[in-house]
Design a protein around this motif. Structure first.
Motif, short mmCIF file in Angstrom:
data_model
loop_
_atom_site.label_atom_id
_atom_site.label_comp_id
_atom_site.label_asym_id
_atom_site.label_seq_id
_atom_site.Cartn_x
_atom_site.Cartn_y
_atom_site.Cartn_z
N ASP A 14 -1.86 4.18 13.91
CA ASP A 14 -1.88 4.66 12.53
C ASP A 14 -0.90 5.83 12.37
O ASP A 14 -0.92 6.79 13.13
N GLY A 15 -0.01 5.71 11.39
CA GLY A 15 0.95 6.77 11.10
C GLY A 15 2.25 6.69 11.87
O GLY A 15 3.16 7.51 11.63
N SER A 16 2.40 5.73 12.80
CA SER A 16 3.63 5.61 13.58
C SER A 16 4.49 4.46 13.05
O SER A 16 3.96 3.42 12.66
N LEU A 17 5.79 4.65 13.06
CA LEU A 17 6.73 3.64 12.59
C LEU A 17 7.27 2.82 13.77
O LEU A 17 7.47 3.35 14.87
N TYR A 18 7.53 1.57 13.52
CA TYR A 18 8.18 0.71 14.51
C TYR A 18 9.63 1.15 14.66
O TYR A 18 10.38 1.22 13.68
N GLN A 19 10.00 1.46 15.89
CA GLN A 19 11.34 1.96 16.21
C GLN A 19 11.71 3.21 15.40
O GLN A 19 12.89 3.51 15.22
N GLY A 20 10.70 3.91 14.89
CA GLY A 20 10.96 5.10 14.10
C GLY A 20 11.52 4.83 12.73
O GLY A 20 11.95 5.77 12.04
N VAL A 21 11.51 3.56 12.30
CA VAL A 21 12.19 3.17 11.07
C VAL A 21 11.29 2.43 10.08
O VAL A 21 11.32 2.71 8.88
N VAL A 22 10.49 1.50 10.57
CA VAL A 22 9.77 0.56 9.70
C VAL A 22 8.27 0.74 9.86
O VAL A 22 7.77 0.84 10.98
N ASN A 23 7.56 0.72 8.74
CA ASN A 23 6.10 0.77 8.79
C ASN A 23 5.59 -0.66 9.01
O ASN A 23 5.29 -1.39 8.06
N SER A 24 5.53 -1.04 10.27
CA SER A 24 5.15 -2.42 10.60
C SER A 24 3.72 -2.72 10.19
O SER A 24 3.38 -3.88 9.89
N ASN A 25 2.84 -1.71 10.16
CA ASN A 25 1.46 -1.93 9.76
C ASN A 25 1.37 -2.32 8.29
O ASN A 25 0.63 -3.24 7.91
N VAL A 26 2.11 -1.63 7.44
CA VAL A 26 2.14 -1.96 6.02
C VAL A 26 2.72 -3.36 5.82
O VAL A 26 2.22 -4.15 5.00
N THR A 214 7.33 -10.38 10.74
CA THR A 214 6.89 -9.74 9.50
C THR A 214 7.46 -8.32 9.39
O THR A 214 7.23 -7.65 8.39
N THR A 215 8.21 -7.86 10.39
CA THR A 215 8.66 -6.47 10.46
C THR A 215 10.17 -6.33 10.29
O THR A 215 10.64 -5.76 9.31
N THR A 216 10.96 -6.82 11.24
CA THR A 216 12.42 -6.72 11.16
C THR A 216 13.04 -8.05 11.57
O THR A 216 12.38 -8.89 12.19
N ALA A 217 14.32 -8.21 11.25
CA ALA A 217 15.07 -9.39 11.67
C ALA A 217 16.10 -8.97 12.71
O ALA A 217 16.88 -8.05 12.47
N ILE A 218 16.10 -9.63 13.86
CA ILE A 218 17.14 -9.39 14.84
C ILE A 218 18.45 -9.97 14.31
O ILE A 218 18.49 -11.08 13.79
N ALA A 219 19.52 -9.19 14.41
CA ALA A 219 20.79 -9.58 13.81
C ALA A 219 21.32 -10.87 14.43
O ALA A 219 21.30 -11.03 15.66
#
Length: 265
Positions: A14-26, A214-219
Motif C-alpha cells: 500500500d502506497g508504493s509505486l511499481y518501478q517508482g512510476v505507476v500505481n499498479s494497485n489502482v 494491467t500495469t505497463t507495456a514492455i516496449a
C-alpha cells in the motif's frame, strides 16, 4: 463460456509505486471493476502470473484486499516475480491449489472449457522451463479428458519474441510443450503472461497468445541492440469466448471508460 484473462499486475505494498512510476494497485483495481461490470459477466477469471512485484507478504496482503472486490471465481498461477510459498499462502482457501510443489492443477467444473494450469517457473530465476517431469504431468492430465476443449495457462511464453531484453527470460525447452500439445488436439489455446504485450502464434498445432499487463507495456523493440524500455500504455485484458460449434474466440479489451456508445456499428 466467457473467460476474462488478466496478467502481470505487479501488486505493490500500500502506497508504493511499481518501478517508482505507476500505481499498479489502482490499475489492478480498475481491471477488477471492469471485469465486474462486463455484461454478460465472465464465468471465470484467469491470472497468468506476476501477481505481485517482489513476492513479499505485504504485497500478497494487498493482493488479497484487491481480489476481495472480484465478483467472479478466479484461477491463478505464479510468475517469476511471485514467491511460490507466499503465493500458496495467499490462495490457501482455494480448492484448486496443490498442497506442495509446482502450482500445477486442472479445473473442469467451471464450464465447458477445462483449464489446465502449468507452472513453469523456477524459484529465484526469471526464466522458466518445461521439464521432462512437467511435460509428463501435462500429457497425463490432457490424456485424461481427450474430448474436452481445454486451455493451458502458463507464465513465461515458450518462444523467442524478438525483443532482445525479454528473450533470455522466456520458458526454455518449449519443444517439450509443443510435442505434448501436438498430441492433444483438444487444446484450444495456450495462454501466457510475462511479456506485458499481446502476441499470438501457431504453436504445437494450436494457438498461443500472451496477455497484456494491467500495469505497463514492455516496449516493442525488435533491434538486437535495443535497450530495456516500457511505456505506460492503456491497460488491457483478454476475453476468451467459447461457443459450441465455433470454438474459442479471443478479444483484446481495453480497460477504462471511453467515449460512446454511439448509435452506429
Amino acid at each position: 463460456m466467457l473467460i476474462a484473462h488478466l496478467s502481470d499486475p505487479h501488486v505493490r505494498p500500500d502506497g508504493s509505486l511499481y518501478q517508482g512510476v505507476v500505481n499498479s494497485n489502482v490499475q489492478f483495481a480498475a481491471a477488477i471493476a471492469h471485469v465486474n461490470a462486463l455484461d454478460p459477466r465472465p464465468d471465470l477469471v484467469l491470472l497468468s502470473g506476476d501477481l505481485v512485484d517482489h513476492g513479499h507478504a505485504d504485497e500478497y496482503a494487498m493482493l488479497a484486499r484487491l481480489l476481495a472486490a472480484l465478483e467472479v471465481p478466479v484461477l491463478a498461477i505464479p510468475g517469476n516475480h511471485d514467491e511460490r510459498e507466499a503465493f500458496r499462502a495467499a490462495f490457501t482457501n482455494q480448492s484448486w491449489l496443490p498442497a506442495n510443489g509446482p502450482i500445477n492443477y486442472a479445473v473442469g467444473d467451471r464450464g465447458p472449457v477445462r483449464i489446465v494450469a502449468f507452472d513453469v517457473t523456477l524459484p529465484g530465476l526469471h526464466h522458466g522451463i518445461v521439464s521432462e517431469e512437467g511435460a509428463a504431468w501435462l500429457h497425463g492430465v490432457l490424456a485424461a479428458e481427450p474430448a474436452r476443449p481445454t486451455i493451458v495457462m502458463m507464465h513465461q511464453p515458450p518462444f523467442d519474441t524478438g525483443i532482445p531484453y525479454m528473450d533470455p527470460y522466456c520458458c526454455r525447452e518449449g519443444h517439450r510443450l509443443a510435442d505434448v500439445v501436438a498430441r492433444h488436439p483438444q487444446v484450444e489455446r495456450i495462454l501466457c503472461g510475462h511479456v506485458h504485450r499481446v502476441m499470438q502464434m501457431r504453436f504445437g498445432g494450436t494457438t498461443l497468445c500472451t496477455a497484456p499487463s494491467t500495469t505497463t507495456a514492455i516496449a516493442l523493440q525488435l533491434r538486437p541492440d535495443a535497450t530495456p524500455a516500457s511505456h505506460i500504455e492503456p491497460p488491457a485484458m483478454l476475453l476468451h469466448h467459447w461457443r459450441e460449434g465455433t470454438g474459442l474466440i479471443t478479444h483484446v479489451v481495453p480497460i477504462g471508460t471511453f467515449p460512446g456508445p454511439y448509435p452506429f456499428a
